[in-house]
Write an enzyme that holds these catalytic residues in place. Structure first.
Site, short mmCIF file in Angstrom:
data_model
loop_
_atom_site.label_atom_id
_atom_site.label_comp_id
_atom_site.label_asym_id
_atom_site.label_seq_id
_atom_site.Cartn_x
_atom_site.Cartn_y
_atom_site.Cartn_z
N ASN A 135 0.85 -1.19 0.00
CA ASN A 135 0.00 0.00 0.00
C ASN A 135 0.89 1.24 0.00
OD1 ASN A 135 -1.97 1.92 0.29
ND2 ASN A 135 -2.89 1.03 2.13
N ASN A 140 -5.77 6.49 -1.41
CA ASN A 140 -6.68 5.91 -2.40
C ASN A 140 -7.37 4.64 -1.93
OD1 ASN A 140 -4.76 3.91 -2.64
ND2 ASN A 140 -3.97 4.60 -4.62
N ASP A 327 -7.09 -14.77 -18.81
CA ASP A 327 -7.80 -15.59 -17.85
C ASP A 327 -8.73 -16.58 -18.57
OD1 ASP A 327 -8.65 -15.99 -15.04
OD2 ASP A 327 -10.59 -15.26 -15.78
N GLU A 356 -4.50 -18.97 -19.68
CA GLU A 356 -4.75 -19.87 -18.56
C GLU A 356 -5.61 -21.04 -19.04
OE1 GLU A 356 -6.91 -20.01 -14.17
OE2 GLU A 356 -7.86 -19.01 -15.84
CA CA Z 1 -3.79 2.32 -1.32
#
Ligand code: CA
Length: 613
Positions: A135, A140, A327, A356
Site C-alpha cells: 500500500n 486511495n 484468464d 490460462e
Molecule cells: Ca492504497
C-alpha cells in the site's frame, strides 16, 4: 482565496461546456494510435439517444467509414479508417442530429517504438496481487464512487495495495532476480463485495482508481523497463462484473449470454476437443456464466469481438506492455480467441500472451498451444499456455505423501508427453498461483522439500512463474478460502513490524528461503544453458531424479534426492552419455566441488545443480 476561486471555477465550469457534451458518457477506446498496421478502428459511443446521431470529421488520414446501430438507441458504433497519413493530435468528431451538434476531440497518440520484448525461458515471472502486495498510497484506499471500502481484517476484502506500492519496491524484484512482473487484474472492479481479486471488470479502459490511474500503471511499466524487467497484464475476455456500466443498459440483448434463470458453466473445457462431446455440454461450457456476479460475454457478436480485441491493443500501445495473461482461456468462443491472438501478433510481432488453460493433462493443454495442428482443424495462435500438469506433478513429487520415487515419476511422465506440444519450452511453469494452496503449505512446511520444488521449477524446461511470497515461504491453504492464499506481503503496509523488503522480523526459515530463492534466480539469470539448452532426463529410480540441461558448449546436471533421510550415491556410469567429456563439477547451491563424477553422494532431501567442467 485561491482555493475558493478554484472551487468556484469547478462549480461554474459545466455551464461553459458545449451543449450536449455531457450526453456522451463513454467513447471506447478513449484514444487511439497512429501507425497501426491495421487502419481500422471501431468506436463505441454511449449516451442518451446517441444512436440517432450522424458523425463527421475533418482530419488528414482519418475517415469515417460506416456507422453501426443496435436495437438500443443509446449506442452508436463508428467505424473509422486511420491511415499512415494521420499524425498524433486531436481528431474533431462532430456528432449531429438535426440542429444539435456535439464536438468530441478524440486523442490520437503515437504508439510505442521498437519491437515487442516478448518472454522466453531466460525469464522468470513474479506474480503478485495488486491489492495485497504493498500500500504505497493510503489516500486511495477508499474513494468516492467506489463501492467497497477497505477492510484489512476481512480476508476477502480490499486491503489497500496499489501501483505506488509496487513502484516503490520495484528494485526488490530486480534484486530477487526475477525478470518480469505479472499483476493480477487491475481494471476497475466496482463490485459491492469481493472486488479485490480483480476478475470482475466493470470498465475495460480504466485502472481501478484504488490502485491508481492509467498513467500510474504506465509509470510502473516504464520503471520496470528502466531496470530491464517486463510487465504482464491480466485480462479477462470471458466475462465482466455484474456492475459493469453495460449491465444497466446493454448495447444489445445478445451482448451477453442470457438465460431464463441463472445458468452456470459446467467448467468442462475438455468438451472442445472431445470428439464425443454433446452439443449441449459444449454450449453450456461456452455460454454458461462463470459465477453469479460474472455475466458471460457473447464473443460471437462481432461488435463484442472488436471491442475486446481493441482493449488489448489499446493497453499494449498505451502502456508499452510486454505481455498478457488471458484468464479462463478456453471459456470464450475459441475461434474469436484465435482471431484475437493473430491480431495481436500481426500488430505487435513477438508480443507475449499466456493463456490460462486449467487441465491436468498435457493432451488437453497442448490443444491450445502455438502451431498445434489439431485433428479438428482448430489453431489457437496462443504464444504460451499455463502448464498445470507440471505443477500438479511437482506437488505430487514434493508434498511428501507418496514414496520418494512415485512423485518424481509423475514429473518424468508429464515431461515425457512433451511430444504433444510443438514448442513445449514456451509453456509457463509454476508451483502455485493465486488460486491454489501455496507450495510451502503443500510440502507440509518442509523447507527441504520446498527447496527441491523451487530448484526443479527453475531448472527444467519452460518459463518459470513464482507467486509473490514464495520467496519468504508464505503459507496459504485453499481449504481456508481464497483470501488466505493472497495475504498481505509483509512490509508492504505502513507500520508492518515484519518486513520482507528489509529483512526485519523475518524468521530464520523465511530468511533462508529468501536467500535460496535469490541465489538460484540470480544464477539462472545469466545461465544461457538454462535459457536455451536442451533437456535430457533419466528414469527416476530409488527416489533420485537426474536431468541435464546442455548445449554444444556447456552442461548442467541437476540431481534431486527425494529421500527424506537417506544419502544416495550417484553413479556416473548410468549418465555416461551426458557426462562424456566432463570430469568434475561444482554444485552451485552448496558450493561443493565434485572431483569425481563417476561416483559421488547427494544428501537426503536435496537438489544439486552441478555446473560440469
Ligand atoms: Ca492504497
Amino acid at each position: 482565496m485561491k482555493k475558493i476561486l478554484q472551487s468556484l471555477i469547478l462549480l461554474i465550469l459545466p455551464a461553459f461546456l458545449p451543449a450536449g457534451a455531457q450526453q456522451i458518457e463513454h467513447i471506447d477506446p478513449p484514444s487511439w494510435f497512429t501507425d497501426m498496421k491495421d487502419d481500422a478502428l471501431q468506436l463505441m459511443v454511449y449516451g442518451k439517444e446517441m444512436g440517432y446521431f450522424d458523425v463527421n470529421t475533418s482530419y488528414p488520414g482519418v475517415t469515417i467509414k460506416t456507422l453501426v446501430r443496435t436495437e438500443n438507441p443509446n449506442y452508436l458504433f463508428v467505424n473509422l479508417s486511420i491511415t499512415e497519413e494521420a499524425v498524433p493530435g486531436s481528431v474533431p468528431l462532430v456528432f449531429s442530429r438535426g440542429k444539435q451538434k456535439i464536438v468530441h476531440n478524440y486523442p490520437l497518440l503515437s504508439r510505442p517504438e521498437g519491437p515487442a520484448r516478448g518472454f522466453n525461458c531466460s525469464d522468470v515471472i513474479y506474480l503478485l496481487m495488486p491489492d495485497r502486495f504493498s500500500n504505497g498510497n493510503t489516500a486511495n484506499d477508499n474513494l468516492p464512487g467506489m463501492t467497497e471500502q477497505a477492510n484489512r481484517n476481512n480476508p476477502g476484502g480490499r486491503h489497500g495495495g496499489d501501483f505506488r506500492g509496487i513502484i516503490n519496491h520495484i528494485d526488490y524484484f530486480k534484486e530477487l532476480g526475477v525478470t518480469g512482473i505479472w499483476l493480477n487484474p487491475f481494471l476497475e472492479n466496482n463490485q459491492q463485495h469481493y472486488s479485490y481479486h480483480g476478475y470482475s471488470t466493470t470498465d475495460f479502459y480504466r485502472a481501478d482508481p484504488r490502485y491508481g490511474s492509467n498513467k500510474e500503471f504506465r509509470e510502473l511499466v516504464n520503471e520496470a523497463h528502466k531496470r530491464g524487467m517486463k510487465v504482464i497484464m491480466d485480462m479477462i475476455f470471458n466475462h465482466i462484473g455484474s456492475f459493469h456500466w453495460w449491465m444497466k443498459d446493454l448495447p444489445s440483448k445478445d451482448w451477453i449470454h442470457q438465460f431464463d434463470e441463472f445458468t452456470r458453466t459446467n467448467y468442462r473445457a475438455s468438451t472442445y476437443m472431445d470428439p464425443y462431446a454433446s452439443d449441449s455440454d459444449r454450449e453450456l461450457m461456452e455460454k454458461g456464466w462463470f459465477d453469479v456476479t460474472m455475466p458471460d460475454l457473447n464473443q460471437s457478436n462481432p461488435l463484442v469481438e472488436t471491442y475486446l480485441i481493441q482493449t488489448s491493443l489499446w493497453w499494449i500501445a498505451f502502456s508499452d506492455l510486454d505481455g498478457i495473461r488471458m484468464d479462463t482461456y478456453p471459456y470464450p468462443q475459441p475461434e474469436m480467441m484465435a482471431r484475437w491472438a493473430r491480431r495481436v501478433a500481426e500488430e505487435f510481432p513477438g508480443f507475449f500472451i499466456v493463456g490460462e488453460v486449467w487441465y491436468d493433462d498435457p493432451s488437453h493443454i497442448s490443444y491450445w498451444s502455438l502451431n498445434k495442428n489439431n485433428s479438428d482443424g482448430y489453431r489457437s495462435y496462443l504464444p504460451s499456455v499455463t502448464d498445470f500438469p507440471v505443477c500438479f506433478a511437482a506437488h505430487r513429487a514434493f508434498e511428501g505423501k507418496s514414496n520418494p520415487t512415485d512423485g518424481l515419476s509423475r514429473v518424468y511422465n508429464v515431461l515425457s508427453q512433451d511430444f504433444l506440444y510443438p514448442e513445449p519450452f514456451r509453456n509457463v511453469i509454476f508451483l502455485d498461483n493465486h488460486d491454489m494452496s501455496r507450495i510451502y503449505t503443500l510440502t507440509g512446511k518442509n523447507l527441504d522439500a520446498y527447496k527441491m520444488a523451487l530448484s526443479f521449477i527453475l531448472t527444467t524446461r519452460g518459463i518459470p512463474q513464482i507467486y509473490y511470497g514464495t520467496e519468504i515461504v508464505m503459507e496459504g491453504d485453499k481449504s481456508n478460502g481464497d483470501g488466505r492464499l493472497r495475504e498481505d506481503f509483509p512490509g508492504g503496509w505502513p507500520g508492518d513490524t515484519k518486513n520482507a523488503f528489509t529483512g526485519n522480523g523475518l524468521t530464520d526459515n523465511e530468511k533462508e528461503a529468501l536467500r535460496f530463492t535469490g541465489q538460484i534466480l540470480n544464477w539462472r539469470k545469466t545461465k544461457e544453458v538454462i535459457h536455451t539448452g536442451k533437456l535430457k532426463h533419466y528414469i527416476p529410480n530409488d527416489g533420485l531424479y537426474v536431468y541435464f540441461r546442455y548445449n554444444d558448449r556447456e552442461s548442467v546436471m541437476v540431481a534431486i534426492n527425494n529421500n527424506p533421510e537417506e544419502r544416495k550415491t550417484i553413479e556416473g556410469k548410468k549418465y555416461s552419455e551426458s557426462l562424456e567429456g566432463f570430469t568434475r563439477g561444482t554444485d552451485i547451491i552448496s558450493g561443493t566441488e565434485i572431483e569425481n563424477l563417476n561416483s559421488f553422494s547427494i544428501p537426503p532431501a536435496t537438489t544439486m545443480i552441478i555446473e560440469l567442467k
